[in-house]
Design a protein around this motif. Structure first.
Motif, short mmCIF file in Angstrom:
data_model
loop_
_atom_site.label_atom_id
_atom_site.label_comp_id
_atom_site.label_asym_id
_atom_site.label_seq_id
_atom_site.Cartn_x
_atom_site.Cartn_y
_atom_site.Cartn_z
N ALA A 182 0.83 -1.21 0.00
CA ALA A 182 0.00 0.00 0.00
C ALA A 182 0.86 1.26 0.00
CB ALA A 182 -0.94 -0.01 1.22
N GLN A 183 1.92 1.25 0.81
CA GLN A 183 2.83 2.40 0.84
C GLN A 183 3.49 2.60 -0.53
OE1 GLN A 183 5.46 1.44 4.04
NE2 GLN A 183 4.00 1.97 5.65
N LEU A 184 3.85 1.51 -1.19
CA LEU A 184 4.46 1.60 -2.50
C LEU A 184 3.48 2.18 -3.52
CD1 LEU A 184 6.81 1.01 -4.43
CD2 LEU A 184 5.89 -1.30 -4.71
N ASN A 185 2.22 1.74 -3.46
CA ASN A 185 1.21 2.25 -4.39
C ASN A 185 0.94 3.73 -4.17
OD1 ASN A 185 0.88 -0.26 -5.58
ND2 ASN A 185 -0.73 -0.88 -4.15
N VAL A 186 0.91 4.15 -2.89
CA VAL A 186 0.69 5.57 -2.59
C VAL A 186 1.84 6.41 -3.13
CG1 VAL A 186 0.56 7.27 -0.73
CG2 VAL A 186 -0.78 5.16 -0.59
N THR A 194 3.81 5.67 -5.60
CA THR A 194 3.73 5.68 -7.06
C THR A 194 2.69 6.68 -7.54
OG1 THR A 194 4.37 3.33 -7.11
CG2 THR A 194 3.33 4.24 -9.09
N ALA A 195 1.54 6.70 -6.88
CA ALA A 195 0.47 7.63 -7.26
C ALA A 195 0.91 9.09 -7.08
CB ALA A 195 -0.78 7.35 -6.45
N LYS A 196 1.62 9.37 -5.98
CA LYS A 196 2.09 10.74 -5.73
C LYS A 196 3.09 11.16 -6.81
CE LYS A 196 1.43 10.99 -0.71
NZ LYS A 196 2.10 11.14 0.60
N MET A 197 3.95 10.25 -7.20
CA MET A 197 4.92 10.60 -8.23
C MET A 197 4.21 10.86 -9.57
SD MET A 197 8.17 8.50 -9.80
CE MET A 197 7.05 7.68 -10.94
N GLU A 198 3.20 10.05 -9.90
CA GLU A 198 2.48 10.25 -11.15
C GLU A 198 1.72 11.57 -11.14
OE1 GLU A 198 0.13 6.75 -11.39
OE2 GLU A 198 1.77 5.48 -12.14
N ASP A 199 1.10 11.92 -9.99
CA ASP A 199 0.39 13.20 -9.89
C ASP A 199 1.36 14.36 -10.06
OD1 ASP A 199 -1.99 11.91 -9.52
OD2 ASP A 199 -1.98 12.07 -7.33
N ALA A 225 11.00 14.77 -5.24
CA ALA A 225 10.75 14.25 -3.90
C ALA A 225 9.94 12.96 -3.96
CB ALA A 225 10.02 15.29 -3.06
N ALA A 226 8.91 12.95 -4.83
CA ALA A 226 8.09 11.75 -4.96
C ALA A 226 8.91 10.58 -5.51
CB ALA A 226 6.89 12.03 -5.87
N PHE A 227 9.79 10.88 -6.47
CA PHE A 227 10.62 9.83 -7.04
C PHE A 227 11.59 9.28 -5.99
CE2 PHE A 227 14.41 8.34 -9.28
CZ PHE A 227 13.85 7.42 -10.13
N SER A 228 12.12 10.17 -5.15
CA SER A 228 13.03 9.71 -4.09
C SER A 228 12.31 8.78 -3.13
CB SER A 228 13.62 10.91 -3.35
OG SER A 228 14.39 11.71 -4.22
N THR A 229 11.07 9.14 -2.77
CA THR A 229 10.29 8.29 -1.88
C THR A 229 10.03 6.93 -2.51
OG1 THR A 229 9.23 10.23 -0.90
CG2 THR A 229 8.15 8.10 -0.58
N LEU A 230 9.66 6.94 -3.78
CA LEU A 230 9.39 5.69 -4.49
C LEU A 230 10.66 4.85 -4.61
CD1 LEU A 230 7.35 3.97 -6.08
CD2 LEU A 230 8.04 5.23 -8.13
#
Length: 302
Positions: free
Chosen positions: A78-82, A84-89, A115-120
């Motif tokens: 779930a954390q991975l999907n979230v 991924t969604a943040k990076m796409e947004d 930042a989103a890519f770093s998290t992913l």
């Protein structure tokens, strides 16, 4: 259970049996002793030591055999999907702003994408350099913690051998000197190398002070593996057209080297002046020794 788990489980059972016997002995013979009695204290220390070993082995066994629960796996996905969604947004917002020409908004959107890519990317383990994984200490599904070694990574494009050189010989070693390298795993081949590094400070060992010298293997092949035992010979000096005598034939009289020649039926001591010396032979600079003379090996000390 695998072999390691089985060994740990058997050790725990043995220690529990020992602890049970220790407690029985204590209750039967030592419980009534006064506090501070040396024999009673010794029994208490033994019981505590056994319990500590049981606790340590139990913790290790639990760590080896533990697997993440289904809930933990679902939470991680779930954390991975979230992420991924943040990076796409963030990427869509960056694409939308790219046509507006507003530099500040574009820079802010780019920062959110980064930042989103770093998290992913936290789900990945990027290697700091190109190399080969030489050992795997973690299996799929294992629970790991921060700082735990999982995959040793080694650069096998260049291989090095580290040797300890005594303080007697270290001053004869120089960078760039050629070396011959022998491996027990490849007994029919001699590899070549060169000295690339020398430690300036020595370390005390059983044989005296040793200096670490690094030799680069210049013709390594697939027969050499990291961690193999090697024997290294460094060429510090080359002498052409030299007369050599075996080192085991040399004896010293009043501090001067001599060799014993067999002349007729007698052993005659002949003084010699020695030059360059290797493991088995030494160069003769001067003395009444000629090629073809019969030299006595291992002569008795004078």
């Amino acid at each position: 259970l695998n072999k390691i788990d089985l060994v740990n489980a058997l050790q725990i059972d043995d220690l529990k049996s020992r602890l049970k016997f220790q407690n029985w002995v204590f209750d039967r013979f030592f419980d009534g002793y006064y506090e501070g009695n040396p024999r009673k204290a010794q029994q208490i220390i033994g019981i505590s030591s056994t319990q500590e070993q049981i606790d340590a082995l139990t913790a290790r066994l639990v760590w080896y055999t533990s697997k993440p629960t289904e809930l933990q796996v679902e939470q991680a996905l779930a954390q991975l999907n979230v992420a991924t969604a943040k990076m796409e947004d963030a990427q869509r917002e960056l694409d939308r702003l790219a046509g507006t020409g507003k530099a500040a908004d574009i820079a802010a959107a780019q920062a959110r994408v980064d930042a989103a890519f770093s998290t992913l990317n936290l789900a990945n383990l990027p290697a700091p350099f190109a190399g080969t994984v030489t050992r795997v200490d973690a299996l799929p599904g294992d629970m790991v913690s921060a700082g735990q070694a999982a995959f040793p990574l080694e650069d096998l494009s260049e291989l090095f051998v580290e040797i300890g050189v005594s303080e007697i010989d270290i001053n004869a070693i120089a960078l760039g000197q050629p070396a011959s390298i022998f491996f027990d795993a490849a007994p029919t081949k001699t590899y070549t190398g060169e000295v690339t590094k020398m430690n300036l400070a020595g370390e005390s060992g059983e044989g005296g002070v040793l200096f670490t010298v690094t030799v680069r293997i210049t013709d390594a092949d697939e027969q050499i593996r990291s961690g193999m035992t090697a024997s290294v010979t460094i060429t510090t000096k080359e002498v052409a057209d030299a007369l050599l005598i075996p080192n085991r034939a040399v004896r010293y009289i009043n501090g001067e080297p001599v060799v014993y020649l067999l002349q007729g039926q007698e052993a005659v001591a002949v003084p010699v002046q020695l030059g360059a010396t290797a493991n088995s032979y030494s160069e003769v600079l001067a003395g009444e020794v000629n090629p073809g003379d019969l030299i006595i090996l291992n002569p008795p000390s004078p």
